[in-house]
Design an enzyme around this catalytic site. Structure first.
Site, short mmCIF file in Angstrom:
data_model
loop_
_atom_site.label_atom_id
_atom_site.label_comp_id
_atom_site.label_asym_id
_atom_site.label_seq_id
_atom_site.Cartn_x
_atom_site.Cartn_y
_atom_site.Cartn_z
N GLY A 84 50.66 -17.20 131.59
CA GLY A 84 50.26 -18.45 132.22
C GLY A 84 49.76 -19.54 131.28
O GLY A 84 49.36 -20.61 131.73
N TRP A 86 51.36 -21.54 129.10
CA TRP A 86 52.13 -22.78 129.10
C TRP A 86 51.87 -23.58 130.37
O TRP A 86 51.78 -24.80 130.33
CB TRP A 86 53.62 -22.49 128.92
CG TRP A 86 54.00 -22.24 127.48
CD1 TRP A 86 53.20 -21.73 126.51
CD2 TRP A 86 55.26 -22.52 126.87
NE1 TRP A 86 53.89 -21.66 125.33
CE2 TRP A 86 55.15 -22.13 125.51
CE3 TRP A 86 56.46 -23.03 127.34
CZ2 TRP A 86 56.21 -22.25 124.62
CZ3 TRP A 86 57.53 -23.16 126.44
CH2 TRP A 86 57.40 -22.77 125.10
N ASP A 102 58.18 -15.45 136.64
CA ASP A 102 58.19 -14.36 135.67
C ASP A 102 58.38 -13.04 136.39
O ASP A 102 58.01 -12.90 137.55
CB ASP A 102 56.88 -14.34 134.87
CG ASP A 102 57.02 -13.61 133.53
OD1 ASP A 102 57.09 -14.30 132.50
OD2 ASP A 102 57.09 -12.37 133.53
N ASP A 118 62.61 -12.08 139.14
CA ASP A 118 63.52 -12.07 138.00
C ASP A 118 64.32 -13.38 137.99
O ASP A 118 65.05 -13.67 138.95
CB ASP A 118 64.47 -10.88 138.10
CG ASP A 118 65.40 -10.74 136.90
OD1 ASP A 118 65.40 -11.62 136.02
OD2 ASP A 118 66.13 -9.72 136.84
N ASP A 142 59.93 -19.85 127.73
CA ASP A 142 59.40 -18.98 126.68
C ASP A 142 59.84 -17.55 126.96
O ASP A 142 59.19 -16.59 126.54
CB ASP A 142 57.87 -19.08 126.65
CG ASP A 142 57.28 -18.64 125.32
OD1 ASP A 142 57.97 -18.74 124.29
OD2 ASP A 142 56.12 -18.17 125.30
N LYS A 182 62.77 -21.02 123.75
CA LYS A 182 62.57 -20.12 122.61
C LYS A 182 63.89 -19.48 122.21
O LYS A 182 64.69 -19.08 123.06
CB LYS A 182 61.56 -19.03 122.97
CG LYS A 182 61.39 -17.99 121.86
CD LYS A 182 60.06 -17.28 121.92
CE LYS A 182 59.89 -16.39 123.12
NZ LYS A 182 58.56 -15.76 123.13
#
Length: 235
Positions: A84, A86, A102, A118, A142, A182
């Site tokens: 959490g 970000w 997430d 998912d 991320d 990322k």
């Protein structure tokens, strides 16, 4: 929920005493090294001091310090939101709406809506769009797959997540929007980079100081969404 301290900036402040961790009956050498690194990581200590969920918050803060994409009133989608950090930063910067997703359960972040699901599930993108209720100003990812220890495999797995994140971003980003993702270095990122360069005004790669030096991770920041190749094909 911890309250944030009055600290500011994007780097740790103060000094801390080094901690040594010994192996024990139920602790392997590798786990002892990991724990020692965590205990001696200045970003971990600073995150606790400021009330951030993890040191990863500083990665986003440093990327924003460099590129200046976080602004008040934005609608932000956070892919791979756990734990959490970000989402906390986006809310702190004045986002009007923050929607996260997430696989792991995330403790509620005031000012954000985070679902446990998912992202690769077929109905996940539509669920996020429903919660967003319109276009996004920023899609940030991320996400990272569990590592196998085989760098080429790990690179391809995270590239699969990055490509899925961008496919979603193309569908929801408003003109002028931002995509942050990322990556792990390995060679397969060129195709994604080329697509971003066609669809955004500015594309840059960066490795924030909060990203550990021994990590292969880096971030790609694309600013000024033009509408995407799909939109161009339909025109």
């Amino acid at each position: 929920m911890n309250k944030k301290s009055s600290g500011s900036g994007t780097v740790p402040t103060g000094r801390q005493t080094a901690v040594r961790v010994k192996t024990a009956k139920r602790r392997s050498v590798s786990s002892a090294r990991w724990l020692e690194r965590q205990l001696n990581d200045p970003y971990v200590a600073e995150a606790k001091k400021r009330g951030y969920r993890s040191r990863a918050a500083f990665k986003l803060l440093q990327l924003d310090e460099k590129f200046g994409f976080l602004k008040r009133g934005q609608r932000v989608v956070d892919l791979g939101a756990a734990p959490g950090g970000w989402a906390q930063v986006a809310v702190e910067k004045g986002a009007a709406k923050v929607i996260g997703i997430d696989l792991l359960e995330v403790e509620p972040v005031p000012g954000a809506t985070i679902i446990q699901m998912d992202f690769l599930a077929p109905d996940a993108p539509d669920r996020l769009k429903e919660l967003l209720g319109g276009e996004a100003d920023i899609v940030m990812s991320d996400m990272a797959a569990n590592t196998t220890g085989h760098p080429p495999t790990d690179h391809l797995r995270i590239m699969g997540l990055a490509e899925a994140a961008y496919a979603y971003a193309e569908e929801v980003l408003a003109p002028g929007g931002v995509f942050i993702c990322k990556l792990f270095k390995g060679g397969a990122e060129k195709e994604l980079s080329d697509a971003l360069k066609r669809n955004f005004a500015t594309v840059r790669n960066a490795k924030p100081a909060a990203s550990r030096a021994d990590s292969a991770e880096s971030y790609i920041v694309a600013i000024g969404f033009r509408g995407g190749e799909q939109a161009a094909d339909k025109a």
